[in-house]
Design a protein around this motif. Structure first.
Motif, short mmCIF file in Angstrom:
data_model
loop_
_atom_site.label_atom_id
_atom_site.label_comp_id
_atom_site.label_asym_id
_atom_site.label_seq_id
_atom_site.Cartn_x
_atom_site.Cartn_y
_atom_site.Cartn_z
N ARG A 437 45.56 94.58 55.43
CA ARG A 437 46.53 94.00 55.38
C ARG A 437 47.48 93.77 54.04
O ARG A 437 48.19 92.87 53.94
N HIS A 438 46.52 94.35 53.16
CA HIS A 438 47.10 93.90 51.57
C HIS A 438 48.52 94.23 51.30
O HIS A 438 49.03 93.59 50.95
N ASP A 439 49.07 95.32 51.66
CA ASP A 439 50.37 95.68 51.24
C ASP A 439 51.47 94.62 51.75
O ASP A 439 52.27 94.40 51.14
N ARG A 440 51.04 94.21 53.14
CA ARG A 440 52.09 93.26 53.66
C ARG A 440 52.20 92.01 52.90
O ARG A 440 52.75 91.56 52.72
N ILE A 489 43.27 89.86 44.48
CA ILE A 489 42.92 90.84 45.64
C ILE A 489 43.50 92.26 45.21
O ILE A 489 42.69 93.32 45.26
N ASN A 490 44.46 92.19 44.78
CA ASN A 490 45.19 93.47 44.44
C ASN A 490 44.72 94.19 43.07
O ASN A 490 44.34 95.21 43.55
N VAL A 667 49.50 100.07 42.18
CA VAL A 667 50.11 99.65 40.69
C VAL A 667 51.36 99.21 40.84
O VAL A 667 51.59 98.03 39.86
N ARG A 668 52.08 99.58 41.92
CA ARG A 668 53.59 98.91 41.72
C ARG A 668 53.30 97.35 42.26
O ARG A 668 54.00 96.54 41.32
N HIS A 669 52.43 97.11 42.95
CA HIS A 669 52.22 95.49 43.14
C HIS A 669 51.49 94.83 42.04
O HIS A 669 52.05 93.68 41.70
N ARG A 670 50.85 95.59 41.38
CA ARG A 670 50.24 94.86 40.07
C ARG A 670 51.11 94.71 39.15
O ARG A 670 51.38 93.53 38.65
N GLU A 671 52.06 95.58 38.78
CA GLU A 671 53.18 95.43 37.83
C GLU A 671 54.16 94.50 38.27
O GLU A 671 54.69 93.72 37.59
N ASN A 672 54.29 94.24 39.44
CA ASN A 672 55.25 93.19 40.09
C ASN A 672 54.81 91.94 39.93
O ASN A 672 55.48 90.96 39.47
N SER A 673 53.65 91.78 40.21
CA SER A 673 52.87 90.58 40.09
C SER A 673 52.63 89.94 38.73
O SER A 673 52.69 88.89 38.18
N ARG A 674 52.47 90.87 38.04
CA ARG A 674 52.37 90.86 36.47
C ARG A 674 53.79 90.09 35.94
O ARG A 674 53.60 89.30 35.08
#
Length: 884
Positions: A437-440, A489-490, A667-674
Motif C-alpha cells: 500500500r506504500h505508493d498510495r 518507510i519509503n 525515488v520520486r517519493h523520496r525526492e518529493n518527501s525531501r
C-alpha cells in the motif's frame, strides 16, 4: 582430555577446546582438571591454613612471607602416584616422543568476562617429559603467589577459595608471534588491532621485545607503527633448561614489518570468526612457525565495558547537515529525528510500552561533535531491534545509512531457525501490507502535507503574538508526529528494492557495466527536486530576453545583487519576470544551499540569491530541453544494454523492468518527501527567525541572528516561562565563540569509550601524495577537467569558468543542485549509492563518486583530474596540474 567444562578446567582451557572443536588451528593439548589440584591441596590444607592465618594484607612483606611458605609446602609435596601415572600416560598418548610442551595454569575463574584474574598464574615453556610433573606442581603452587593472595583478598574471597586446572600443550616453535584485539581496547571501536614481534608470544605479551602495531580501519586500510626489533624470545638448544631466552634478530629484519598485509587480513578474519563464536570481543594470542603455519594458543574476552561504547557516524546525516552547524539546528534536528522515528516504529507495530521504554534512545539518536551532527549507531541499532523484521532488512538499511560493515550488535543477527522464521511471519505480513500500500500512502502523505503547508508558506509571523507562533509550531509538530514516519518507510522500501534489483542484475547479467543500474534509474516521474531545477532554468531562459537585467547582474561596479533585486521588485525589468520569480519563491522558496540549517536563510528569506542563480544560468547555454533530452538518451541507451543482455529471457527482463519501475517510483517519493522536509525546516526557520527579531526588538539579543545559538527549548522557554536562563545573550555569545572556533573535523566514523568529550579521536589526516584515489562509484561515465574544491558554496562565486570543472566537495545537499549541474563530474567525501549526490548525478548523467575520504585535501585545487564514475576512481594526472 576428559572434560571441557569451564568449572573443571577453567575458561582458558575450555575456550581452547571450543576453538579446536570449531576447526581452528590450536596445537594439541590435554588438561588436568581442578580435581587433581584439590587432591594435593586438600592433603596440605591444615599447614596452609596455619601459614595464612596470620597474614597482614596491609603489609606486603607479610603476604610475601606467607606466599613463600605455602609455595614451599607444594614444592615438597609429592604428586600422588595414580595422578602422576595418568598424567604421563596422557602425555604419551597426545604427543610424539621428544615433544616439548607448554604447561600453563588456569585458575577456574580466570579470563572470564566477570573475573579477569589474568597474568597471575604461572606458565612454563619448552618443558620436556621428564620435567612435566615438576612444572605442573609449579602451576598449582602459583595459586598462592603473593599477587594471587592479594587479589582474592580484595575480591572478598578466602585465601583457600581457589581451584587450579593445568593445560599441557604442544609447543608451537613460533618465529613471529602476535596478539589480536578484535576491537580497539582503547576505545571499544570494532576494528582489529594487532601487536606483533619476532619470537614466541611471551615476548609480545610481556613487552620484552620490540613490537609492531597494525590498525585495520573500517574501510580496509591498514595503519602501521613499525618498531625497531633487535631481540626476540626463543628456544636455545645450548640452554634447554633456561626456557625462553633473549636471542638476536638478524639485522636485515629489525626494521621490517613482522607481518605482511595478507597475514594481517588473515588474522582479522580469524579474529572476527572467534568473536562470533564467543559473542564478545576477544584478545587472541598466537604465532606463525617457520613454515608459515598459524597456531592459536589463547583467546579471552577483552575487558572493555561495551555499555560505555558509543559508535558515531556522519555518513548519512552529513548530507542533510554539512559542516559546522549551530545549537538551534542541532536541537531542532534532535526533535525531528526523535519524532519521525517514533512514528516509523509505531507504524511497524512496536507497542506503546516499548516505545516509552526506549524514549531516551530516540532522544539521543544524534550527537554533536565539534559543531557537526553524527548518528549514534548504538541507539540506531537498539531502536531498530525493536522491529522483529530488522534481521531481514538489516543489510539494505545499513547500506542506506552508509554503515555497511558495521560492528556486530548483540541481538541484531539474522534469523536461522525455523521457529525464528515462524515468529517473523506476522510482523513480516504487516510489513508486506505496508509495502503493497506504500505508493498510495506516499501520495496521501504528499496531499496531506500540501494542505497543511500551503496556507503557511507566505504567512507573516511577525504579525502574530509570540506565544501564538509557538502554539502554531506545536500544532504542526503534533501532526508531523502522526504522519512523517511513512517517509522513512519509503527509504526502507527504496533501499530494499534497490538491493534486490542489484542482486538480480549481478546474477542474471554477469560482467555487466557497473553503471547499468544507475543509468536505468534515469527517466523517473518528475519530482519536486527536478521541477525546482527546471523552474530555475526556465527563469534563466526568460532572463536571456532581458539583456539589461543580465548586464546589471554581471556589472563589476560593486552593485550588490540585493539592489538588483529591489529594481526587479520595482518592475524595472518587466512585470512578467517578477511574477515568475515570485511564483517560484512561493512554491519552491525553501530549496537552497544548506537548507536544513537554521543559520542559513532560505531563498524565500533572501530572494536575491535566486536572482544570482538565474543570472548564472542565463549566461550559460543550459536549457530545459537540453536537460530533458540528456536524461532520455541515457535511459534509452541503458534500456538497450539491458534488453541485449537478457535477450531470450523474457521472464527475467520483465522482473527487472517491474523492479525498476518501482525503484523510480520510490525515488520520486523520496525526492518529493525531501522537499516536504525542506518546507518543514523552512517553516521552523521562519518561526525561529521571527522570534529572534522579537528578542532583538526587546533588547534581549543584540541581533536577530544570535537566535541560532540558542537551543529550541531555550528560545521557546524564554517566551512561555519554561526557560532556565534570564540572559540569552550571554548563552548565545558563548555558543557563537564555539561555533566560530569549530575547525577540527572528526572522522566520518569513530568510537568513544566512556565520557565522549574526552575520548573523541583527532581529525583524520589524508595522504599528502596525490595519485589514484578510490571512492564509491555512483553514476557511471568518465570525465576529465580541472578540479575545483568547494568547501562552502555560499562563498563560491559561480561563473562561466565553472563549466566543465570537476566539483570536489565534502558533501552536498539539495541546494547544491545548481552548482552540480554545471560540473563535468562530481567527487564528494561522503554519501552512499542512494544519497542525494548519487541520485542527482545519475539523473543528469554526471559522472559521480561518493564516499572518498579526504578528497578535498588529497585532490589539489586546480589540478587536472580524470574521474571514472563506474569504478569510483580519481586520477590526478602527473605533470598536468593547472591553476584556474
Amino acid at each position: 582430555m576428559r572434560s571441557v567444562r569451564a568449572d573443571e578446567v577453567g575458561q582458558k582451557l575450555a575456550r581452547l577446546a571450543r576453538l579446536a572443536a570449531e576447526g581452528l588451528p590450536v596445537p594439541p593439548f590435554f588438561a588436568l582438571t581442578a580435581g587433581c589440584f584439590r587432591v594435593v591441596a586438600d592433603a596440605l590444607r591444615d599447614p596452609i591454613e596455619r601459614e595464612l592465618r596470620s597474614v597482614d594484607f596491609t603489609d606486603p612483606a607479610s603476604v610475601e612471607r606467607a606466599s613463600d611458605a605455602v609455595r614451599a609446602l607444594f614444592g615438597a609435596a609429592a604428586v600422588p602416584p595414580k595422578v602422576a601415572h595418568d598424567i604421563l600416560a596422557a602425555f604419551d598418548d597426545a604427543f610424539a616422543p621428544g615433544t616439548l610442551v607448554a604447561v600453563r595454569a588456569s585458575t577456574i575463574s580466570e579470563d572470564s568476562t566477570q573475573d579477569a584474574f589474568a597474568g597471575m598464574s604461572d606458565s612454563f615453556l619448552y618443558v620436556p617429559r621428564e620435567l612435566l610433573l615438576e612444572r605442573i606442581r609449579g602451576c598449582w603452587t602459583s595459586a598462592f603467589n603473593a599477587e594471587s593472595l592479594l587479589y582474592r583478598h580484595v575480591q572478598g574471597l578466602g585465601p583457600l577459595e581457589v581451584d587450579v586446572a593445568v593445560g599441557v600443550q604442544q609447543m608451537a616453535l613460533g618465529e613471529r608471534s602476535f596478539v589480536v584485539f578484535t576491537c580497539d581496547p582503547r576505545t571499544g571501536a570494532a576494528q582489529c588491532v594487532i601487536a606483533a614481534g619476532y619470537g614466541i608470544g611471551e615476548g609480545v605479551v610481556q613487552e620484552r621485545v620490540g613490537v609492531d602495531h597494525y590498525f585495520l580501519a573500517a574501510d580496509g586500510g591498514i595503519g602501521t607503527r613499525i618498531a625497531d626489533k633487535p631481540e626476540r624470545l626463543g628456544f636455545s638448544a645450548a640452554r634447554p633448561e633456561a626456557g625462553p631466552v633473549a636471542l638476536p634478530v638478524p639485522e636485515e629484519l629489525r626494521g621490517r614489518p613482522v607481518l605482511t598485509d595478507d597475514e594481517i587480513r588473515q588474522l582479522d578474519g580469524v579474529g572476527r570468526r572467534i568473536e562470533r563464536i564467543f559473542g564478545v570481543p576477544q584478545d587472541i594470542e598466537g604465532t606463525f612457525t617457520a613454515d608459515g603455519a598459524l597456531h592459536l594458543v589463547q583467546s579471552r574476552p577483552i575487558t572493555v565495558d561495551l555499555s560505555l561504547r558509543r559508535q558515531w557516524s556522519s555518513a548519512n546525516v552529513t548530507e542533510s547537515f554539512p559542516g559546522v552547524t549551530t545549537a538551534l539546528t542541532y536541537t531542532f534536528a534532535q526533535k525531528f529525528y526523535s519524532t519521525i522515528f517514533h512514528d516509523l516504529y509505531r507504524r511497524l507495530g512496536v507497542d506503546a510500552r516499548t516505545l516509552r521504554r526506549n524514549r531516551r534512545h530516540l532522544e539521543r539518536m544524534i550527537g554533536w561533535h565539534h559543531g557537526r551532527i553524527y548518528y549514534e549507531l548504538g541507539a540506531w541499532y537498539h531502536l531498530h531491534q525493536q522491529l522483529a523484521v530488522f534481521p531481514l532488512f538489516r543489510a539494505s538499511w545499513e547500506q542506506m545509512m552508509g554503515i555497511s560493515g558495521a560492528p556486530p550488535v548483540p541481538g541484531a543477527g539474522r534469523p536461522g531457525s525455523r521457529s525464528a522464521m515462524l515468529r517473523l511471519a506476522l510482523p513480516l505480513c504487516r510489513v508486506a501490507v505496508r509495502f503493497a500500500r506504500h505508493d498510495r500512502a506516499m501520495r496521501r502523505f504528499e496531499a496531506w502535507w500540501e494542505s497543511l503547508i500551503s496556507p503557511l508558506r507566505s504567512r507573516d509571523w511577525s504579525a502574530v503574538d509570540p506565544l501564538a507562533r509557538i502554539q502554531a509550531f506545536h500544532e504542526v509538530w503534533a501532526a508531523v508526529g502522526e504522519e512523517w514516519g511513512v517517509t522513512l518507510i519509503n527509504d526502507s522500501v527504496l533501499s530494499t528494492t534497490a538491493a534486490v534489483t542489484e542482486r538480480l542484475l549481478r546474477r542474471w547479467v554477469p560482467g555487466r557495466d557497473q553503471a547499468l543500474l544507475s543509468d536505468l534509474l534515469c527517466g523517473d516521474e518528475e519530482n519536486h527536486s527536478t521541477a525546482i531545477v527546471l523552474s530555475v532554468v526556465r527563469l534563466a531562459e526568460r532572463a536571456r530576453s532581458c539583456p539589461s537585467l543580465l548586464e546589471a547582474l554581471a556589472a563589476r561596479d560593486g552593485r550588490d545583487v540585493r539592489e538588483v533585486w529591489q529594481a526587479v521588485e520595482r518592475g524595472e525589468f518587466g512585470g512578467e519576470l517578477l511574477e515568475q520569480l515570485r511564483a517560484h519563491l512561493h512554491r519552491y522558496g525553501d530549496r537552497g544551499l544548506q537548507e536544513l540549517k537554521m543559520e542559513q536563510p532560505t531563498v524565500r528569506q533572501a530572494p536575491w540569491e535566486l536572482l544570482r542563480l538565474v543570472g548564472d544560468y542565463a549566461r550559460s547555454d543550459l536549457g530545459v530541453a537540453e536537460l530533458q533530452q540528456r536524461e532520455r538518451l541515457i535511459r534509452a541507451e541503458a534500456e538497450r544494454r539491458l534488453t541485449d543482455a537478457l535477450r531470450g529471457r523474457p521472464v527475467q527482463l520483465t522482473v527487472v523492468r517491474l523492479l525498476l519501475a518501482k525503484l523510480r517510483q520510490y525515488v520520486r517519493h523520496r525526492e518529493n518527501s525531501r522537499y516536504c522536509r525542506s518546507e518543514l525546516f523552512g517553516l521552523a526557520k521562519a518561526v525561529f527567525t521571527s522570534l529572534g527579531e522579537e528578542l532583538a526588538a526587546r533588547g534581549v539579543l543584540r541581533g536577530a541572528d544570535d537566535v541560532v545559538h540558542l537551543t529550541q527549548d531555550e528560545l521557546f522557554g524564554y517566551f512561555d516561562g519554561t526557560g532556565t536562563s534570564e540572559e540569552p545573550q550571554a548563552v548565545a555569545d558563548a555558543r557563537r565563540a564555539e561555533f566560530e572556533a569549530a575547525d577540527e573535523e572528526p572522522p566520518m566514523r569513530f568510537t568513544t569509550l566512556g565520557p565522549v568529550r574526552h575520548t573523541r579521536p583527532t581529525a583524520w589526516q589524508p595522504a599528502s601524495v596525490p595519485g589514484v584515489l578510490r571512492g564509491l562509484g555512483s553514476s557511471g561515465g568518465t570525465a576529465r577537467g580541472i578540479a575545483r574544491i568547494v568547501l562552502d558554496p555560499r562563498t563560491h562565486v559561480t561563473g562561466p569558468s565553472d563549466e566543465g570543472l570537476i566539483l570536489v566537495a565534502r558533501e552536498t545537499d539539495p541546494g547544491w543542485l545548481f552548482l552540480m549541474l554545471r560540473a563535468a563530474g562530481i567527487v564528494v567525501e561522503r554519501g552512499t549509492m542512494l544519497s542525494h549526490t548519487a541520485i542527482t548525478g545519475r539523473k543528469f548523467g554526471i559522472p559521480t563518486i561518493v564516499a572518498l575520504p579526504g578528497a578535498t585535501t588529497a585532490i589539489p585545487d586546480g589540478a587536472l583530474v580524470e574521474i571514472d564514475g563506474t569504478r569510483g576512481l580519481v586520477t590526478v594526472l602527473d605533470g598536468e596540474t593547472e591553476r584556474a
